[in-house]
Design a protein around this motif. Sequence first.
Motif, PDB file in Angstrom:
ATOM      1  N   TYR A  42       0.898   4.590  -2.345  1.00 46.38           N
ATOM      2  CA  TYR A  42       0.742   5.859  -2.076  1.00 46.38           C
ATOM      3  C   TYR A  42       2.248   6.856  -2.198  1.00 46.38           C
ATOM      4  O   TYR A  42       2.296   7.850  -1.798  1.00 46.38           O
ATOM      5  CB  TYR A  42       0.471   6.032  -0.588  1.00 46.38           C
ATOM      6  CG  TYR A  42      -0.855   5.742  -0.328  1.00 46.38           C
ATOM      7  CD1 TYR A  42      -1.973   6.628  -0.236  1.00 46.38           C
ATOM      8  CD2 TYR A  42      -1.422   4.525  -0.046  1.00 46.38           C
ATOM      9  CE1 TYR A  42      -3.173   6.630   0.138  1.00 46.38           C
ATOM     10  CE2 TYR A  42      -2.707   4.180   0.425  1.00 46.38           C
ATOM     11  CZ  TYR A  42      -3.620   5.483   0.416  1.00 46.38           C
ATOM     12  OH  TYR A  42      -4.978   5.100   0.495  1.00 46.38           O
ATOM     13  N   HIS A  43       3.143   6.035  -2.782  1.00 47.15           N
ATOM     14  CA  HIS A  43       4.626   6.657  -2.943  1.00 47.15           C
ATOM     15  C   HIS A  43       5.107   7.250  -1.341  1.00 47.15           C
ATOM     16  O   HIS A  43       5.603   8.462  -1.487  1.00 47.15           O
ATOM     17  CB  HIS A  43       4.555   7.719  -3.681  1.00 47.15           C
ATOM     18  CG  HIS A  43       3.982   7.334  -5.105  1.00 47.15           C
ATOM     19  ND1 HIS A  43       4.824   6.580  -6.040  1.00 47.15           N
ATOM     20  CD2 HIS A  43       3.086   7.552  -5.805  1.00 47.15           C
ATOM     21  CE1 HIS A  43       4.183   6.253  -7.205  1.00 47.15           C
ATOM     22  NE2 HIS A  43       2.913   6.899  -7.304  1.00 47.15           N
ATOM     23  N   SER A  44       4.810   6.423  -0.168  1.00 49.34           N
ATOM     24  CA  SER A  44       5.394   6.846   0.721  1.00 49.34           C
ATOM     25  C   SER A  44       6.693   6.196   1.253  1.00 49.34           C
ATOM     26  O   SER A  44       6.454   5.284   1.672  1.00 49.34           O
ATOM     27  CB  SER A  44       4.389   6.458   2.034  1.00 49.34           C
ATOM     28  OG  SER A  44       4.909   6.918   3.299  1.00 49.34           O
ATOM     29  N   ASP A  45       7.650   6.761   0.621  1.00 49.99           N
ATOM     30  CA  ASP A  45       8.809   6.010   1.094  1.00 49.99           C
ATOM     31  C   ASP A  45       9.333   5.925   2.453  1.00 49.99           C
ATOM     32  O   ASP A  45       9.961   4.764   2.671  1.00 49.99           O
ATOM     33  CB  ASP A  45      10.088   6.986   0.212  1.00 49.99           C
ATOM     34  CG  ASP A  45      10.062   7.007  -1.087  1.00 49.99           C
ATOM     35  OD1 ASP A  45       9.460   6.274  -1.739  1.00 49.99           O
ATOM     36  OD2 ASP A  45      10.803   8.039  -1.542  1.00 49.99           O
ATOM     37  N   GLU A  46       8.751   6.777   3.299  1.00 50.59           N
ATOM     38  CA  GLU A  46       9.297   6.748   4.598  1.00 50.59           C
ATOM     39  C   GLU A  46       8.418   5.286   5.347  1.00 50.59           C
ATOM     40  O   GLU A  46       9.180   4.722   6.070  1.00 50.59           O
ATOM     41  CB  GLU A  46       8.630   7.637   5.304  1.00 50.59           C
ATOM     42  CG  GLU A  46       9.189   9.245   5.474  1.00 50.59           C
ATOM     43  CD  GLU A  46       8.551  10.382   5.869  1.00 50.59           C
ATOM     44  OE1 GLU A  46       7.325  10.654   5.248  1.00 50.59           O
ATOM     45  OE2 GLU A  46       8.957  11.038   6.572  1.00 50.59           O
ATOM     46  N   ILE A  47       7.247   5.059   4.850  1.00 48.25           N
ATOM     47  CA  ILE A  47       6.591   3.790   5.555  1.00 48.25           C
ATOM     48  C   ILE A  47       7.185   2.548   4.555  1.00 48.25           C
ATOM     49  O   ILE A  47       7.272   1.617   5.488  1.00 48.25           O
ATOM     50  CB  ILE A  47       4.996   3.966   5.252  1.00 48.25           C
ATOM     51  CG1 ILE A  47       4.321   5.142   5.936  1.00 48.25           C
ATOM     52  CG2 ILE A  47       4.249   2.780   5.471  1.00 48.25           C
ATOM     53  CD1 ILE A  47       2.988   5.432   5.810  1.00 48.25           C
ATOM     54  N   LEU A 105       0.680  -1.135  -0.056  1.00 48.40           N
ATOM     55  CA  LEU A 105      -0.026   0.084   0.196  1.00 48.40           C
ATOM     56  C   LEU A 105       0.933   1.269   0.118  1.00 48.40           C
ATOM     57  O   LEU A 105       0.450   2.403  -0.681  1.00 48.40           O
ATOM     58  CB  LEU A 105      -1.014   0.119   1.293  1.00 48.40           C
ATOM     59  CG  LEU A 105      -1.970  -1.030   1.037  1.00 48.40           C
ATOM     60  CD1 LEU A 105      -2.693  -1.156   2.763  1.00 48.40           C
ATOM     61  CD2 LEU A 105      -3.086  -0.504   0.301  1.00 48.40           C
ATOM     62  N   ALA A 106       1.969   1.163   0.834  1.00 48.28           N
ATOM     63  CA  ALA A 106       2.854   2.537   0.701  1.00 48.28           C
ATOM     64  C   ALA A 106       3.386   2.527  -0.529  1.00 48.28           C
ATOM     65  O   ALA A 106       3.532   3.829  -0.743  1.00 48.28           O
ATOM     66  CB  ALA A 106       3.844   2.093   2.010  1.00 48.28           C
TER      67      ALA A 106
END
Lengths: 107, 107
Positions: free
Chosen positions: A91-96, A87-88
């Motif tokens: 969302y392009h959420s590198d931190e996650i 999922l991350a």
Amino acid sequence: MEKFVEQGYLYDFYGELLTERQQQVYESVVLEDYSLSEVAEDLGISRQGVHDMIKRCNKTLEEYEQKLHLVEKFLNIRAQVKQIRVLAREYHSDEIVNISNEILEEL
Amino acid sequence: MEKFVEQGYLYDFYGELLTERQQQVYESVVLEDYSLSEVAEDLGISRQGVHDMIKRCNKTLEEYEQKLHLVEKFLNIRAQVKQIRVLAREYHSDEIVNISNEILEEL
């Protein structure tokens, strides 16, 4: 789960509760894939003796899991963290993604 | 970590490895907060006997943790999943928040 993979997890979690000698034999046969005969020769015991030790180790490790269920618990968490990572990425959420990777390395 | 909290975690993880009688005494004194004297009377043993059992239980639980480090591992993962949840809320990713919550309930 494949028997071999399962054995690896059980040993990862509970191996330290085996005796030092049991750990040595278990690692040689199950993890490093030496033959029973090779290990028997190294230790100066019979092939059957090595076979019995491995069987006893597996039984002990399985008994710990039956009581504590920690491998099961951690495998569930592992699956859920992998879901988070998928999922991350969406969302392009590198931190996650990074934290998920850190967790998966520990598990 | 507070002693009480730590004892709770150790018992959560390794309590099943104590004998049934040890579990009974440990739960009464440490988790349900009965006094040593009350438990002693219930079991028909001395107050000192209960005290020694608790001490012995704590030692056993601590020895398991020293060997396996599973409480430590689990607390690390818990902290990381909490971090993920904070980030997921910022990204308004309900799915990741939900999975994080599921993991935290299991841990």
